[in-house]
Design an enzyme around this catalytic site. Structure first.
Site, PDB file in Angstrom:
ATOM      1  N   ASP A  85      -0.731   4.495   3.648  1.00  0.00           N
ATOM      2  CA  ASP A  85      -1.037   3.082   3.918  1.00  0.00           C
ATOM      3  C   ASP A  85      -0.349   2.536   5.166  1.00  0.00           C
ATOM      4  O   ASP A  85      -0.742   1.489   5.675  1.00  0.00           O
ATOM      5  CB  ASP A  85      -0.704   2.204   2.704  1.00  0.00           C
ATOM      6  CG  ASP A  85       0.790   1.979   2.549  1.00  0.00           C
ATOM      7  OD1 ASP A  85       1.520   2.976   2.489  1.00  0.00           O
ATOM      8  OD2 ASP A  85       1.212   0.815   2.526  1.00  0.00           O
ATOM      9  N   ASP A  88       4.499   5.783   6.894  1.00  0.00           N
ATOM     10  CA  ASP A  88       5.138   6.872   6.153  1.00  0.00           C
ATOM     11  C   ASP A  88       4.062   7.735   5.492  1.00  0.00           C
ATOM     12  O   ASP A  88       2.876   7.538   5.708  1.00  0.00           O
ATOM     13  CB  ASP A  88       6.133   6.301   5.131  1.00  0.00           C
ATOM     14  CG  ASP A  88       5.475   5.299   4.213  1.00  0.00           C
ATOM     15  OD1 ASP A  88       4.303   5.519   3.839  1.00  0.00           O
ATOM     16  OD2 ASP A  88       6.107   4.279   3.871  1.00  0.00           O
ATOM     17  N   TYR A 222      -2.050  -5.076 -21.641  1.00  0.00           N
ATOM     18  CA  TYR A 222      -0.631  -5.262 -21.297  1.00  0.00           C
ATOM     19  C   TYR A 222      -0.298  -6.739 -21.224  1.00  0.00           C
ATOM     20  O   TYR A 222       0.008  -7.271 -20.179  1.00  0.00           O
ATOM     21  CB  TYR A 222      -0.343  -4.602 -19.940  1.00  0.00           C
ATOM     22  CG  TYR A 222      -0.915  -3.221 -19.816  1.00  0.00           C
ATOM     23  CD1 TYR A 222      -0.636  -2.247 -20.763  1.00  0.00           C
ATOM     24  CD2 TYR A 222      -1.728  -2.899 -18.741  1.00  0.00           C
ATOM     25  CE1 TYR A 222      -1.161  -0.976 -20.646  1.00  0.00           C
ATOM     26  CE2 TYR A 222      -2.256  -1.624 -18.616  1.00  0.00           C
ATOM     27  CZ  TYR A 222      -1.962  -0.668 -19.571  1.00  0.00           C
ATOM     28  OH  TYR A 222      -2.481   0.575 -19.439  1.00  0.00           O
ATOM     29  N   GLU A 468       5.322  -1.598  12.814  1.00  0.00           N
ATOM     30  CA  GLU A 468       4.613  -0.782  11.825  1.00  0.00           C
ATOM     31  C   GLU A 468       3.251  -1.412  11.554  1.00  0.00           C
ATOM     32  O   GLU A 468       3.093  -2.629  11.621  1.00  0.00           O
ATOM     33  CB  GLU A 468       5.414  -0.671  10.521  1.00  0.00           C
ATOM     34  CG  GLU A 468       4.810   0.352   9.557  1.00  0.00           C
ATOM     35  CD  GLU A 468       5.761   0.765   8.429  1.00  0.00           C
ATOM     36  OE1 GLU A 468       6.767   0.067   8.205  1.00  0.00           O
ATOM     37  OE2 GLU A 468       5.471   1.793   7.789  1.00  0.00           O
TER      38      GLU A 468
END
Ligand SMILES: *[C@@H]1O[C@H](CO)[C@@H](O)[C@H](O)[C@H]1NC(C)=O
Ligand SMILES: *[C@@H]1O[C@H](CO)[C@@H](O)[C@H](O)[C@H]1NC(C)=O
Ligand SMILES: *[C@@H]1O[C@H](CO)[C@@H](O)[C@H](O)[C@H]1NC(C)=O
Ligand SMILES: *[C@@H]1O[C@H](CO)[C@@H](O)[C@H](O)[C@H]1NC(C)=O
Length: 496
Positions: A85, A88, A222, A468
């Site tokens: 994404d 990294d 949940y 980034e």
């Protein structure tokens, strides 16, 4: 020093008509110097650079090669493929899914424009690279593999994806390990993509559409967790758009209040905080045939969506999105352009919506027409492409000037095609990250984090808050650039 277009236009009355003509011509030349079609093509190329897995022979970004071919092996599941994404080599499920939702929204909304630019096939491929992976990541009911690799070990290592020696452990969500946020976002991505493929690949589209059966959106497996309620509403709305099944519509209506959809006014739209996107999608749903109660709730969604848009336009009396002196929307220091780019897709879609329903938006600061919203989108996009105090395009690869040191492992090191000599973890740090020189590979189409609140930008690989890039930064820009490029030149956008 940046000399803004508006400043020039405001000074016009002082000059004689010849000067005015010259000024208009230079303004037009300047405003047309951005080639949105070219930027669109570049933005789609970026997704090829982020590919994990076995690359096809059609791969155009040649400095990349196969990687992550054993992903999932440890756990006995095939998790080869998908996207990295950011800079990294971890595959994070939530941002990947959000990226696919935004890309799909872009195509659902601007299919003709993307096709007109000759980029429909590449856009569909970019989506399918993600959805093919999600199908693998969901091998049985109630199980979703949500991550491969882990941030801690990966971030201690500076290696090309082709060389990875870090842990490729995969993590899943299931009934014992709940993760509604990623499950719901993946459901949204699959639903949105199933709309995209409904005509051209009906079988594939149906395959994607079946995904919801195992996803807790309307089932509430949940119920104790919180903080994912925006994702649940988001998923329900995309599922409704994809299937027309009223169960999903009713879910969004009935939970609008308790999940914050009709109550939260938040001047941010991002992978983490999706309320503005939820509210805009709900506000744009057709109301025919709906009950009075449902219409009332849709109106509440609409008022929150409009709050967001007014706040972006600086037209709320108390709460607006900050702007830099150069005019850029500013939310946060770290990767600020994600908020701009994601917000622009909401604004663009809403501008079209207002145009279709022939209505304007009533902000506290005045009535706003769809044209004004679109002009604003154009000005923000132009800022991104280079009309900013630094004179830099934050979309990498757009000439004449763009960041040369994007914080990105693969782009910063010698291409695997040119050197297959293994680059170790620390070796990568010393040989490639620490260098002053520009990246050897240009990460074309990446939208970096961008400048700070004062329009300053420092092109350094260590300045990851600014250099980034993320797949979800570019994904929403695909729709925006397609709209600005247009099937026909958009007359309303000329500078008067
Ligand atoms: C609508 O969705 C619900 C929940 O997934 C499902 O139970 C129901 O069968 C669907 N209805 C139709 C008509 O497909
Ligand atoms: C303006 O912002 C405030 C929150 O600061 C909000 O309560 C109000 O509803 C907004 N006005 C409009 C018209 O959205
Ligand atoms: C759009 O709205 C304006 C003003 O509200 C009205 O004058 C015009 O006739 C409308 N156009 C159409 C096509 O309905
Ligand atoms: C917002 O500010 C304008 C100008 O100061 C004022 O005319 C208007 O009444 C204000 N609106 C609200 C809802 O406070």
């Amino acid at each position: 020093m940046y000399f803004g277009k508006n400043a020039r236009v405001e000074e016009m009355p002082k000059y004689n008509s010849l000067v005015v003509v010259i000024l208009i011509l230079t303004t037009l030349a300047f405003s047309e110097s951005f080639n949105y079609g070219d930027a669109l093509s570049k933005s789609l190329l970026y997704f090829e650079a982020q590919r994990s897995g076995r690359l096809p022979h059609t791969q155009r970004v040649k400095w990349r090669d196969n990687s992550g071919l054993l992903d999932g092996l440890e756990q006995g599941v095939d998790l080869v493929g998908g996207y990295y994404d950011a800079g990294d080599n971890v595959k994070f499920g939530l941002p990947m899914a959000y990226t696919i939702t935004l890309l799909s929204w872009s195509v659902v909304q601007y299919r003709d424009e993307i096709g007109g630019a000759g980029e429909l096939d590449t856009a569909l491929e970019a989506i399918k690279w993600g959805t093919d992976y999600f199908i693998k990541a969901h091998p049985q009911p109630h199980v979703l593999w949500a991550q491969v690799g882990d941030g801690d070990t990966d971030h201690l290592c500076w290696q090309r994806p082709e060389d990875m020696t870090t842990s490729r452990r995969a993590y899943k969500v299931d009934e014992e390990n709940p993760g509604s946020e990623v499950a719901a976002e993946t459901a949204a991505a699959m639903a949105a993509a199933s709309i995209v493929f409904s005509e051209t690949k009906p079988h594939y589209s149906r395959l994607l559409g079946r995904y919801d059966e195992s996803i807790p959106v309307v089932k509430g497996y949940y119920p104790s967790a919180s903080g994912y309620k925006d994702e649940l509403l988001w998923a329900a709305l995309w599922l409704y758009k994809a299937t027309n099944n009223l169960t999903y519509f009713n879910y969004a209506i009935q939970n609008g209040d308790s999940f914050g959809g009709t109550t939260w006014a938040i001047a941010e739209f991002s992978w983490d905080v999706k309320y503005a996107g939820v509210q805009a999608i709900a506000a744009m749903l057709p109301t025919e045939g709906k009950s009075e109660e449902a219409k009332k709730i849709l109106k509440q969604y609409r008022s929150k969506a409009e709050f967001y848009i007014c706040a972006c336009l600086n037209k709320n009396n108390s709460t607006n999105v900050k702007r830099s002196p150069g005019g850029l929307l500013y939310t946060r220091r770290w990767n600020n352009l994600q908020y701009v780019s994601n917000g622009l897709l909401v604004l663009t879609a809403y501008s079209d919506h207002l145009s279709w329903i022939n209505q304007s938006l009533e902000c506290e600061g005045g009535v706003v027409g769809w044209q004004e919203i679109l002009s604003f989108v154009k000005s923000q996009t132009d800022y991104i492409l280079g009309a900013n105090p630094m004179g830099v395009s934050y979309l990498v690869g757009v000439e004449p000037s763009y960041p040369k040191r994007v914080h990105h492992r693969g782009a910063s090191a010698v291409s695997y095609r040119d050197s297959k000599v293994f680059v170790g973890c620390m070796q990568g740090y010393y040989n490639w990250l620490l260098r002053e020189a520009p990246n050897p590979n240009v990460l074309v189409g990446a939208l970096v984090g961008g400048p700070d609140l004062y329009d300053h930008f420092r092109d350094s690989r260590f300045n990851f808050a600014q250099t980034e890039a993320c797949t979800y930064n570019t994904a929403s820009l695909v729709g925006v650039l397609a709209k600005l490029n247009g099937p026909t030149p958009n007359k309303s956008l000329s500078h008067k």
